[in-house]
Design an enzyme around this catalytic site. Structure first.
Site, mmCIF file in Angstrom:
data_model
loop_
_atom_site.group_PDB
_atom_site.id
_atom_site.type_symbol
_atom_site.label_atom_id
_atom_site.label_comp_id
_atom_site.label_asym_id
_atom_site.label_seq_id
_atom_site.Cartn_x
_atom_site.Cartn_y
_atom_site.Cartn_z
ATOM 1 N N LYS A 66 0.810 -1.235 0.000
ATOM 2 C CA LYS A 66 0.000 0.000 0.000
ATOM 3 C C LYS A 66 0.840 1.280 0.000
ATOM 4 O O LYS A 66 0.457 2.277 -0.608
ATOM 5 C CB LYS A 66 -0.963 0.005 1.187
ATOM 6 C CG LYS A 66 -2.091 -1.017 1.042
ATOM 7 C CD LYS A 66 -3.104 -0.890 2.158
ATOM 8 C CE LYS A 66 -4.144 -1.997 2.069
ATOM 9 N NZ LYS A 66 -5.186 -1.873 3.095
ATOM 10 N N ASP A 103 -9.992 2.554 2.126
ATOM 11 C CA ASP A 103 -10.076 1.929 3.454
ATOM 12 C C ASP A 103 -10.741 2.890 4.446
ATOM 13 O O ASP A 103 -11.540 2.465 5.292
ATOM 14 C CB ASP A 103 -8.670 1.577 3.977
ATOM 15 C CG ASP A 103 -8.100 0.335 3.302
ATOM 16 O OD1 ASP A 103 -8.884 -0.534 2.888
ATOM 17 O OD2 ASP A 103 -6.858 0.236 3.199
HETATM 18 P P1 NDP Z 1 0.036 -4.591 10.186
HETATM 19 O O1 NDP Z 1 0.936 -5.772 10.040
HETATM 20 O O2 NDP Z 1 0.444 -3.290 9.580
HETATM 21 O O3 NDP Z 1 -0.216 -4.333 11.763
HETATM 22 C C1 NDP Z 1 -0.490 -5.400 12.638
HETATM 23 C C2 NDP Z 1 -0.914 -4.867 14.000
HETATM 24 O O4 NDP Z 1 -1.341 -5.990 14.796
HETATM 25 C C3 NDP Z 1 0.195 -4.184 14.777
HETATM 26 O O5 NDP Z 1 -0.342 -3.130 15.533
HETATM 27 C C4 NDP Z 1 0.717 -5.311 15.674
HETATM 28 O O6 NDP Z 1 1.301 -4.852 16.869
HETATM 29 C C5 NDP Z 1 -0.591 -6.006 16.005
HETATM 30 N N1 NDP Z 1 -0.398 -7.404 16.434
HETATM 31 C C6 NDP Z 1 -0.033 -8.452 15.658
HETATM 32 N N2 NDP Z 1 0.009 -9.584 16.401
HETATM 33 C C7 NDP Z 1 -0.325 -9.236 17.668
HETATM 34 C C8 NDP Z 1 -0.460 -9.960 18.894
HETATM 35 N N3 NDP Z 1 -0.241 -11.275 18.954
HETATM 36 N N4 NDP Z 1 -0.842 -9.271 19.996
HETATM 37 C C9 NDP Z 1 -1.077 -7.935 19.941
HETATM 38 N N5 NDP Z 1 -0.971 -7.200 18.819
HETATM 39 C C10 NDP Z 1 -0.598 -7.841 17.696
HETATM 40 O O7 NDP Z 1 -1.369 -5.073 9.629
HETATM 41 P P2 NDP Z 1 -2.601 -4.191 9.094
HETATM 42 O O8 NDP Z 1 -2.746 -2.991 9.930
HETATM 43 O O9 NDP Z 1 -2.499 -4.010 7.632
HETATM 44 O O10 NDP Z 1 -3.829 -5.208 9.319
HETATM 45 C C11 NDP Z 1 -4.283 -5.528 10.635
HETATM 46 C C12 NDP Z 1 -5.495 -6.435 10.546
HETATM 47 O O11 NDP Z 1 -6.569 -5.809 9.854
HETATM 48 C C13 NDP Z 1 -5.226 -7.737 9.775
HETATM 49 O O12 NDP Z 1 -5.905 -8.776 10.444
HETATM 50 C C14 NDP Z 1 -5.833 -7.490 8.417
HETATM 51 O O13 NDP Z 1 -6.247 -8.694 7.798
HETATM 52 C C15 NDP Z 1 -7.020 -6.637 8.790
HETATM 53 N N6 NDP Z 1 -7.450 -5.746 7.704
HETATM 54 C C16 NDP Z 1 -8.765 -5.819 7.324
HETATM 55 C C17 NDP Z 1 -9.261 -4.972 6.370
HETATM 56 C C18 NDP Z 1 -10.690 -5.053 6.010
HETATM 57 O O14 NDP Z 1 -11.094 -4.469 4.998
HETATM 58 N N7 NDP Z 1 -11.515 -5.733 6.792
HETATM 59 C C19 NDP Z 1 -8.391 -3.990 5.678
HETATM 60 C C20 NDP Z 1 -7.022 -3.989 6.164
HETATM 61 C C21 NDP Z 1 -6.586 -4.845 7.149
HETATM 62 P P3 NDP Z 1 2.911 -4.573 16.965
HETATM 63 O O15 NDP Z 1 3.121 -3.198 16.401
HETATM 64 O O16 NDP Z 1 3.182 -4.667 18.421
HETATM 65 O O17 NDP Z 1 3.582 -5.651 16.160
#
Ligand code: NDP
Length: 270
Positions: A66, A103
């Protein structure tokens, strides 16, 4: 044939082709087709620059492209520029690449109510959290709090967009999960185990007026299950996916996509 697609790596799991092709068929656009475009990061720019000449009218963009999508655009919308990422590209006849981010408006549309004046707690500080925080602030919500497992990322995101970082999730009108916890937690894990990774207990979830979860999976995520069990209104990630997809499709076809058809296709997709 007018071609559309979704650029990602990996993208095999994406329900977008099923959702968009069902919509295109229902709209009577028989010569349009939407496909997966699995492209590794090293080939993203070269491949994407060639899509217009290869007959593509537009493409959605998902993880991890993105930010790169915005960087190669010849023109970008206010929303995409402010968020720093694009999820929708449109290819022009002279090699132009127009970048949009649906989004943010997709989240607001999926909520089904204007969040103006509502306080909000956002969980997560990744790419989707950035779009959600910007969308909520742009729609007049506030204060908007950001909590993240890695606290420094929450501080950086909040500072950048004019929100506030929270050391633990705060009580607010709205709760929006932008962590991938609902996806990654094992089906056998307890609800409490999942919620704890999001800094919450089930009873705390019951204190919000409305809970939205970007993560989606077959059945409810632990967060939405906890909210629904306590009578809290919910918006699930599939509805958000459909709303942003519908906005992309409308920008390409200039027609209003049929949301019910898209919902049915999403539910049936493997
Ligand atoms: P990113 O990889 O950019 O961010 C992931 C986030 O999740 C970070 O804040 C990370 O924290 C946190 N995280 C991951 N694992 C854990 C854990 N075990 N415990 C606590 N926090 C955790 O992903 P995106 O922001 O792009 O996407 C996030 C979610 O949203 C995904 O599930 C994706 O599929 C979904 N999504 C859905 C959309 C929709 O249209 N419905 C659109 C875009 C995304 P840290 O910084 O500490 O690693």
């Amino acid at each position: 044939m007018r071609r559309l697609g979704v650029l990602g790596w990996p993208v095999a799991h994406s329900r977008s082709p099923a959702i968009h092709n069902a919509a295109l068929a229902a709209m009577g656009l028989k010569d349009w087709h939407y496909q997966r475009l699995p492209v590794p990061p090293a080939l993203f720019e070269e491949t994407t620059r060639g899509l217009g000449a290869a007959g593509f009218h537009g493409a959605n963009v998902t993880i991890p492209h993105k930010t790169a999508a915005l960087a190669i655009a010849t023109e970008a919308s206010r929303t995409a520029t402010a968020i720093g990422a694009a999820n929708t590209l449109t290819f022009g006849p002279e090699g132009e690449i127009l970048a949009e981010n649906t989004d943010a408006p997709g989240l607001i549309a999926a909520l089904g109510f204007p969040p103006r004046g509502m306080s909000a707690q956002v969980l997560g500080a990744g790419g989707s959290a950035r779009a959600v925080v910007w969308a909520l602030l742009d729609a007049g919500a506030g204060p908007v709090w950001v909590w993240n497992r890695t606290a420094e990322r929450a501080v950086a995101l909040a500072d950048d967009l004019g929100a506030s970082a929270a050391e633990r999730p705060r009580k607010a009108d709205l709760l929006v999960n932008c962590t991938s916890v609902g996806l990654s937690v094992e089906r056998s894990a307890t609800e409490d185990h999942a919620l704890n990774q999001q800094g919450l207990t089930g009873d705390q979830v019951g204190e919000y007026s409305h809970v939205a979860d970007l993560a989606y999976r077959p059945g409810k995520t632990p967060l939405l299950a906890a909210a629904a069990a306590r009578g809290v209104g919910t918006t699930d990630g599939i509805e958000i996916l459909i709303a942003q997809g519908a906005l992309s499709l409308e920008s390409w076809t200039k027609l209003v996509p049929p949301l019910e058809v898209m919902r049915a296709a999403a539910a049936e997709a493997p």
